[in-house]
Design a protein around this motif. Structure first.
Motif, PDB file in Angstrom:
ATOM      1  N   GLY A 153     -46.861 -80.375 -25.226  1.00 32.10           N
ATOM      2  CA  GLY A 153     -46.740 -78.811 -25.357  1.00 32.10           C
ATOM      3  C   GLY A 153     -45.833 -78.034 -25.119  1.00 32.10           C
ATOM      4  O   GLY A 153     -45.544 -76.821 -25.492  1.00 32.10           O
ATOM      5  N   ASN A 154     -45.054 -78.508 -24.064  1.00 32.18           N
ATOM      6  CA  ASN A 154     -43.765 -77.868 -23.683  1.00 32.18           C
ATOM      7  C   ASN A 154     -42.501 -78.115 -24.144  1.00 32.18           C
ATOM      8  O   ASN A 154     -41.415 -77.660 -23.881  1.00 32.18           O
ATOM      9  CB  ASN A 154     -43.650 -78.098 -22.205  1.00 32.18           C
ATOM     10  CG  ASN A 154     -44.818 -77.627 -21.313  1.00 32.18           C
ATOM     11  OD1 ASN A 154     -45.454 -76.524 -21.441  1.00 32.18           O
ATOM     12  ND2 ASN A 154     -45.515 -78.410 -20.741  1.00 32.18           N
ATOM     13  N   GLY A 155     -42.547 -78.793 -25.001  1.00 28.48           N
ATOM     14  CA  GLY A 155     -41.375 -79.365 -25.860  1.00 28.48           C
ATOM     15  C   GLY A 155     -40.729 -80.668 -25.561  1.00 28.48           C
ATOM     16  O   GLY A 155     -39.480 -81.134 -25.808  1.00 28.48           O
ATOM     17  N   TYR A 156     -41.116 -81.162 -24.297  1.00 26.09           N
ATOM     18  CA  TYR A 156     -40.558 -82.430 -23.730  1.00 26.09           C
ATOM     19  C   TYR A 156     -40.696 -83.527 -24.647  1.00 26.09           C
ATOM     20  O   TYR A 156     -41.769 -83.695 -25.328  1.00 26.09           O
ATOM     21  CB  TYR A 156     -41.253 -82.712 -22.400  1.00 26.09           C
ATOM     22  CG  TYR A 156     -40.710 -84.144 -21.797  1.00 26.09           C
ATOM     23  CD1 TYR A 156     -41.709 -85.331 -22.209  1.00 26.09           C
ATOM     24  CD2 TYR A 156     -39.663 -84.466 -21.151  1.00 26.09           C
ATOM     25  CE1 TYR A 156     -41.350 -86.513 -21.748  1.00 26.09           C
ATOM     26  CE2 TYR A 156     -39.500 -85.585 -20.796  1.00 26.09           C
ATOM     27  CZ  TYR A 156     -40.277 -86.749 -21.094  1.00 26.09           C
ATOM     28  OH  TYR A 156     -39.699 -87.815 -20.753  1.00 26.09           O
ATOM     29  N   THR A 157     -39.564 -84.236 -25.027  1.00 24.53           N
ATOM     30  CA  THR A 157     -39.815 -85.348 -25.837  1.00 24.53           C
ATOM     31  C   THR A 157     -39.281 -86.555 -25.417  1.00 24.53           C
ATOM     32  O   THR A 157     -38.713 -86.658 -24.347  1.00 24.53           O
ATOM     33  CB  THR A 157     -38.745 -85.026 -27.209  1.00 24.53           C
ATOM     34  OG1 THR A 157     -37.258 -85.132 -26.655  1.00 24.53           O
ATOM     35  CG2 THR A 157     -39.191 -83.752 -27.739  1.00 24.53           C
ATOM     36  N   HIS A 164     -55.927 -83.535 -23.330  1.00 25.68           N
ATOM     37  CA  HIS A 164     -55.172 -83.227 -22.322  1.00 25.68           C
ATOM     38  C   HIS A 164     -54.024 -82.342 -22.488  1.00 25.68           C
ATOM     39  O   HIS A 164     -52.862 -82.731 -22.281  1.00 25.68           O
ATOM     40  CB  HIS A 164     -54.545 -84.528 -21.573  1.00 25.68           C
ATOM     41  CG  HIS A 164     -55.734 -85.391 -21.236  1.00 25.68           C
ATOM     42  ND1 HIS A 164     -56.147 -86.363 -21.974  1.00 25.68           N
ATOM     43  CD2 HIS A 164     -56.522 -85.439 -20.091  1.00 25.68           C
ATOM     44  CE1 HIS A 164     -57.134 -86.951 -21.375  1.00 25.68           C
ATOM     45  NE2 HIS A 164     -57.500 -86.277 -19.929  1.00 25.68           N
ATOM     46  N   PRO A 165     -54.030 -81.064 -23.092  1.00 26.18           N
ATOM     47  CA  PRO A 165     -52.664 -80.312 -23.339  1.00 26.18           C
ATOM     48  C   PRO A 165     -52.396 -79.765 -21.991  1.00 26.18           C
ATOM     49  O   PRO A 165     -53.082 -79.791 -21.037  1.00 26.18           O
ATOM     50  CB  PRO A 165     -53.643 -79.230 -24.289  1.00 26.18           C
ATOM     51  CG  PRO A 165     -54.962 -79.002 -23.824  1.00 26.18           C
ATOM     52  CD  PRO A 165     -55.240 -80.523 -23.578  1.00 26.18           C
ATOM     53  N   PRO A 166     -51.120 -79.526 -21.954  1.00 22.85           N
ATOM     54  CA  PRO A 166     -50.142 -79.528 -22.783  1.00 22.85           C
ATOM     55  C   PRO A 166     -49.102 -80.902 -22.462  1.00 22.85           C
ATOM     56  O   PRO A 166     -48.332 -81.179 -23.417  1.00 22.85           O
ATOM     57  CB  PRO A 166     -49.094 -78.693 -22.645  1.00 22.85           C
ATOM     58  CG  PRO A 166     -49.417 -78.350 -21.465  1.00 22.85           C
ATOM     59  CD  PRO A 166     -50.690 -78.494 -20.615  1.00 22.85           C
ATOM     60  N   THR A 167     -49.738 -81.571 -21.536  1.00 22.85           N
ATOM     61  CA  THR A 167     -48.478 -82.843 -21.131  1.00 22.85           C
ATOM     62  C   THR A 167     -49.051 -84.059 -21.735  1.00 22.85           C
ATOM     63  O   THR A 167     -50.122 -84.079 -22.224  1.00 22.85           O
ATOM     64  CB  THR A 167     -48.631 -83.020 -19.476  1.00 22.85           C
ATOM     65  OG1 THR A 167     -49.771 -83.220 -19.241  1.00 22.85           O
ATOM     66  CG2 THR A 167     -47.954 -81.719 -18.873  1.00 22.85           C
ATOM     67  N   CYS A 168     -48.084 -84.999 -21.664  1.00 22.87           N
ATOM     68  CA  CYS A 168     -48.305 -86.190 -22.349  1.00 22.87           C
ATOM     69  C   CYS A 168     -48.410 -87.163 -20.899  1.00 22.87           C
ATOM     70  O   CYS A 168     -47.744 -87.105 -20.082  1.00 22.87           O
ATOM     71  CB  CYS A 168     -47.277 -86.913 -23.092  1.00 22.87           C
ATOM     72  SG  CYS A 168     -46.934 -86.114 -24.592  1.00 22.87           S
ATOM     73  N   ASN A 169     -49.432 -88.331 -21.144  1.00 30.61           N
ATOM     74  CA  ASN A 169     -49.415 -89.310 -20.129  1.00 30.61           C
ATOM     75  C   ASN A 169     -47.857 -90.107 -20.113  1.00 30.61           C
ATOM     76  O   ASN A 169     -46.951 -90.001 -21.273  1.00 30.61           O
ATOM     77  CB  ASN A 169     -50.461 -90.414 -20.481  1.00 30.61           C
ATOM     78  CG  ASN A 169     -51.924 -89.638 -20.045  1.00 30.61           C
ATOM     79  OD1 ASN A 169     -51.925 -88.920 -19.463  1.00 30.61           O
ATOM     80  ND2 ASN A 169     -52.922 -90.235 -20.967  1.00 30.61           N
TER      81      ASN A 169
END
Length: 125
Positions: free
Chosen positions: A51-55, A99-104
């Motif tokens: 959600g923060n644009g981290y790819t 689990h917004p906004p981060t990814c595992n």
């Protein structure tokens, strides 16, 4: 209810480009990802965006594929270039609705609870 709808799959020659889209509803700033599946194989992670644009991109697509999202259009994209024969697969969009906004860490199918139906990409010589 969260829904994901993929589009953009097509037949293309090796070296060509495609852009896949995943239109979603019912999501906010959630972690989303692209997976692909070969016949008879398990799904493998291609790329993800939080959600923060981290790819994050899998090594086998780095420099060739780029994941992005347009929140105003509720759409995630996968820009694919320099396509190879081995990129032929069914591509799926996935989302972690809990689990917004981060990814595992990593890119495991088990981390995603919502899936689209897939869009076929076929690369020929």
């Amino acid at each position: 209810q969260v829904q994901l709808v993929e589009s953009g799959g097509d037949s293309v020659q090796a070296g060509g480009s495609l852009r896949l889209s995943c239109e979603h509803s019912g999501l906010d700033w959630n972690c989303m990802a692209w997976f692909r599946q070969f016949p008879g194989k398990e799904r493998e992670g291609v790329a993800k965006i939080d959600g923060n644009g981290y790819t994050y991109h899998a090594d086998f697509v780095k420099g060739r594929f780029t994941v992005s999202r347009d929140s105003a259009k509720n759409t995630m994209y996968l820009q694919m270039s320099s396509l190879k024969l081995e990129d032929t697969a069914m591509y799926f969009c996935a989302a972690d609705s809990t689990h917004p906004p981060t990814c595992n860490e990593g890119l495991s199918a088990a981390d995603f609870d919502v899936w689209g139906r897939g869009t076929q990409v076929t690369v020929s010589s």
